[in-house]
Design a protein around this motif. Structure first.
Motif, short mmCIF file in Angstrom:
data_model
loop_
_atom_site.label_atom_id
_atom_site.label_comp_id
_atom_site.label_asym_id
_atom_site.label_seq_id
_atom_site.Cartn_x
_atom_site.Cartn_y
_atom_site.Cartn_z
N ARG A 171 1.25 -1.26 -0.15
CA ARG A 171 -0.15 0.09 -0.40
C ARG A 171 1.22 1.08 0.40
O ARG A 171 1.63 1.11 1.50
CB ARG A 171 -0.72 -0.49 1.44
CG ARG A 171 -2.15 1.26 0.82
CD ARG A 171 -2.82 1.65 2.64
NE ARG A 171 -3.89 2.14 2.64
CZ ARG A 171 -4.37 2.40 3.84
NH1 ARG A 171 -4.37 1.44 4.44
NH2 ARG A 171 -5.02 3.05 3.24
N ILE A 172 0.52 2.01 -1.64
CA ILE A 172 1.29 3.66 -1.54
C ILE A 172 1.41 4.43 -0.65
O ILE A 172 -0.36 4.45 -1.62
CB ILE A 172 2.16 3.35 -2.81
CG1 ILE A 172 2.78 2.21 -3.13
CG2 ILE A 172 2.77 4.63 -3.37
CD1 ILE A 172 2.58 1.85 -4.72
N TYR A 173 1.61 5.11 0.41
CA TYR A 173 1.11 5.97 1.18
C TYR A 173 1.05 7.44 0.16
O TYR A 173 1.22 7.67 -0.97
CB TYR A 173 1.97 6.63 1.96
CG TYR A 173 2.02 5.37 3.55
CD1 TYR A 173 1.15 4.77 3.35
CD2 TYR A 173 2.98 5.85 3.80
CE1 TYR A 173 1.35 3.57 4.07
CE2 TYR A 173 3.98 4.54 5.02
CZ TYR A 173 2.75 3.43 5.30
OH TYR A 173 2.87 3.05 6.01
N VAL A 174 -0.32 8.10 0.09
CA VAL A 174 -0.88 8.84 -0.51
C VAL A 174 0.33 10.02 -0.57
O VAL A 174 0.66 11.37 -1.18
CB VAL A 174 -1.59 10.47 0.03
CG1 VAL A 174 -3.12 8.70 -0.46
CG2 VAL A 174 -1.77 10.04 1.42
N THR A 175 1.39 10.38 0.18
CA THR A 175 2.62 11.42 0.51
C THR A 175 3.52 11.02 -0.12
O THR A 175 4.11 11.93 -0.79
CB THR A 175 3.28 11.17 1.69
OG1 THR A 175 3.98 9.93 2.76
CG2 THR A 175 1.99 11.57 3.02
N VAL A 206 -2.42 0.18 -5.31
CA VAL A 206 -1.91 -0.72 -4.14
C VAL A 206 -1.19 -1.92 -5.48
O VAL A 206 -1.80 -2.23 -5.99
CB VAL A 206 -2.89 -2.23 -3.78
CG1 VAL A 206 -2.26 -3.03 -2.73
CG2 VAL A 206 -3.60 -1.13 -2.16
N ALA A 207 0.07 -2.51 -4.87
CA ALA A 207 0.86 -3.15 -6.28
C ALA A 207 0.65 -4.83 -5.52
O ALA A 207 1.16 -4.66 -4.10
CB ALA A 207 2.26 -2.15 -6.33
N VAL A 208 0.89 -5.44 -6.42
CA VAL A 208 0.56 -7.12 -5.23
C VAL A 208 1.91 -7.61 -6.33
O VAL A 208 1.90 -7.54 -7.63
CB VAL A 208 -0.55 -7.67 -6.25
CG1 VAL A 208 -0.95 -9.11 -5.87
CG2 VAL A 208 -1.85 -6.84 -6.00
#
Length: 548
Positions: A125-129, A165-167
């Motif tokens: 989960r890549i943060y919005v920052t 989100v990268a899987v």
């Protein structure tokens, strides 16, 4: 680029295990595996926090619940968190592009092998920052790394509003600090065969990782499998760019660049600058260092990476950095293995980091390194002598037991003394070979630093081919040896490269197939490995013009 040095958002990030016993009631479900229940090994407060995060992620990205059952958190960092999940509908999707076609004899075969009944993945989960450009860059690079050995493969990615989100596949791994002092020399060889294969494959695609470190290389000592992950700082390498340093930028033939020829005037100028720097070093303390009001023009260069693993050219703000910076980082990991010390370098900033190197290598070596990047190096610190130590001498000072093999396999027959002597001799030969590789990885001149491919042919890491693999190479009429037999060629290369092309309109990678057909490929398809053609040309690829 700003210093993003302590980015820790790696798949499989270190997690602290609780001391208490697992919840017996929670572990009693016979349909669950151990991998599904790792969350119950954690302290109650941490477990509660993770469960809250999982609920929030499922609420924020609702499409995840259809295909994935989140079961634990693997790690968290500055730019992302990573969760372990069960891939519920694995068999319902086309998985070939990210699994690849690695042959059974390849160390990366586990990436292509048929998975067990339950398949686990890592959800990043890549943060919005994170900026949109950074996220796009990471996803794009991961897609281009499909088919690479020992590299975390991008399965898919989701975007829901501002959430990405990268899987990727999940790989079991141990904390580096748990095994770096006890891993036998054969295990160290396995570690670096995996790491240098990963680096060779991404470097051949003109990608530099920029953040190679133990936390970003997930290694399982039991299986000797390693996976390079976290491409958040990775970049594409620009070839044949004009250089402002005294070396060229990277090129196809010289991926680490070359020393630039100097005119007489340039050589004189550099010599005078070095003389001035040495005079400054010999002067009083107030004449050495950075002026309080520095009027010199600032130098901007990419410094991304983690402190303690940055190459000298990064510290000197070289503007023509190459994939050689990844080799230096790999060498720093090898230094920790051999010296039995981690971390080795722990400076707070680039100046301290340069002084750490100078304290080992000496002032003259650092002056020469600075000169290569159009810089000067001056210090009057007494601990920094003119001529320092070699890397072998450094390791021997750190680790007095270097040449004493661990008694993992004590001889048990009548010739015990002779066996012990032979075992010790073999160990010392391997140590000498490892020290030579270390020296070539930690070469301060990047143009002379060993490449990933060369490292795989170094006596410490080279592996002979089996007769079966040799026969297969002969079958395809290609003479390859060592690691070349398992190298996944960049798209459009390899023995069937003439049947591959890039569509001039769509810029898509395509292949010609018999009877006039063509196929547009997705990332990860159509990769030739060693002497083998890609999966579309196993029956041949020398088509006549009227057939295409």
């Amino acid at each position: 680029m700003d210093d993003e040095g302590d980015d820790q958002d790696a798949e499989g990030e270190d997690v602290e295990l609780a001391d208490e016993q697992p919840n017996e009631e929670a572990l009693s479900d016979g349909d669950e595996t151990d991998e599904e229940r790792t969350i119950y090994l954690k302290k109650p407060e941490e477990r509660s926090q993770i469960e809250d995060e999982i609920r929030d992620l499922e609420h924020t990205v609702p499409m995840l619940k259809k295909d994935y059952k989140l079961v634990d958190r693997l790690g968290e960092g500055t730019f992302s968190s990573v969760y372990k999940a069960l891939d519920i509908n694995y068999t319902g999707y086309y998985n070939h592009p990210w699994r690849g076609n690695h042959p059974v004899a390849s160390s990366a075969f586990y990436q292509s092998a048929v998975p067990p009944s339950k398949v686990f993945v890592a959800l990043k989960r890549i943060y919005v920052t994170s900026s949109p450009a950074r996220i796009l860059n990471e996803i794009s690079i991961l897609e281009d790394c499909r088919g690479c050995r020992h590299v975390s493969q991008l399965i898919t990615a989701f975007r829901c509003n501002d959430q990405v989100v990268a899987v990727m596949p999940y790989f079991r791994n141990d904390d580096f600090r748990m095994y770096y002092q006890t891993l036998p020399i054969s295990g160290i060889q396995g570690y670096f065969r995996c790491l240098f294969r990963a680096l060779r494959d991404i470097h051949s695609r003109q990608i530099v990782h920029r953040d190679v470190k133990p936390a970003n290389f997930l290694f399982d000592p039991r299986e000797s499998h390693g996976t390079l992950c976290d491409f958040g700082l990775a970049q594409r390498v620009e070839l044949d760019v004009a250089s402002s340093c005294n070396h060229t930028g990277p090129s196809q033939d010289y991926p680490h660049g070359q020393i630039s020829p100097l005119t007489q005037a340039e050589a004189t100028r550099i010599k005078n600058l070095m003389i001035d720097a040495r005079k400054k070093s010999a002067g009083p303390a107030e004449r050495v260092g950075i002026p309080a009001e520095d009027s010199r023009p600032s130098v901007k260069a990419n410094r991304a990476g983690t402190r303690g693993f940055r190459a000298p050219e990064v510290l000197f703000k070289c503007q023509n950095q190459s994939v050689a910076i990844d080799i230096w980082s790999a060498g720093t990991i090898l230094l920790s293995f051999l010296a039995c010390k981690f971390p080795i370098f722990n400076a707070n900033d680039d100046i301290e980091a340069l002084m750490e190197l100078a304290a080992i290598l000496g002032k003259r070596k650092m002056e020469k390194c600075a000169q290569l990047h159009n810089r000067t190096f001056a210090t009057n610190v007494p601990a920094v002598v003119d001529r320092g130590l070699t890397w072998q001498e450094t390791v021997e000072r750190f680790n007095p037991h270097l040449y004493y093999p661990a008694p993992t396999d004590p001889p048990s027959h009548s010739h015990r003394a002779q066996q012990a002597h032979e075992y010790s001799e073999k160990h010392n030969t391997l140590i000498a070979s490892a020290l030579d590789l270390l020296t070539q990885c930690l070469e301060t001149d990047p143009t002379k630093r060993i490449t990933a491919r060369e490292a795989l042919y170094h006596p410490f890491l080279v592996e002979p081919l089996s007769e079966e693999v040799k026969a297969e190479c002969e079958r395809w009429g290609v003479n390859v040896s060592g690691d070349d037999a398992f190298f996944p060629w960049p798209p459009g290369n390899g023995v069937c490269g003439t049947a591959h092309f890039v569509d001039p309109v769509t810029d898509q990678h395509c292949v010609r197939i018999a009877r006039g057909r063509t196929r547009v490929l997705v990332a990860g398809e159509g990769i030739a490995i060693g002497a083998r053609p890609c999966e579309f040309h196993t029956g041949g690829w020398d088509f006549d013009a009227e057939d295409c």
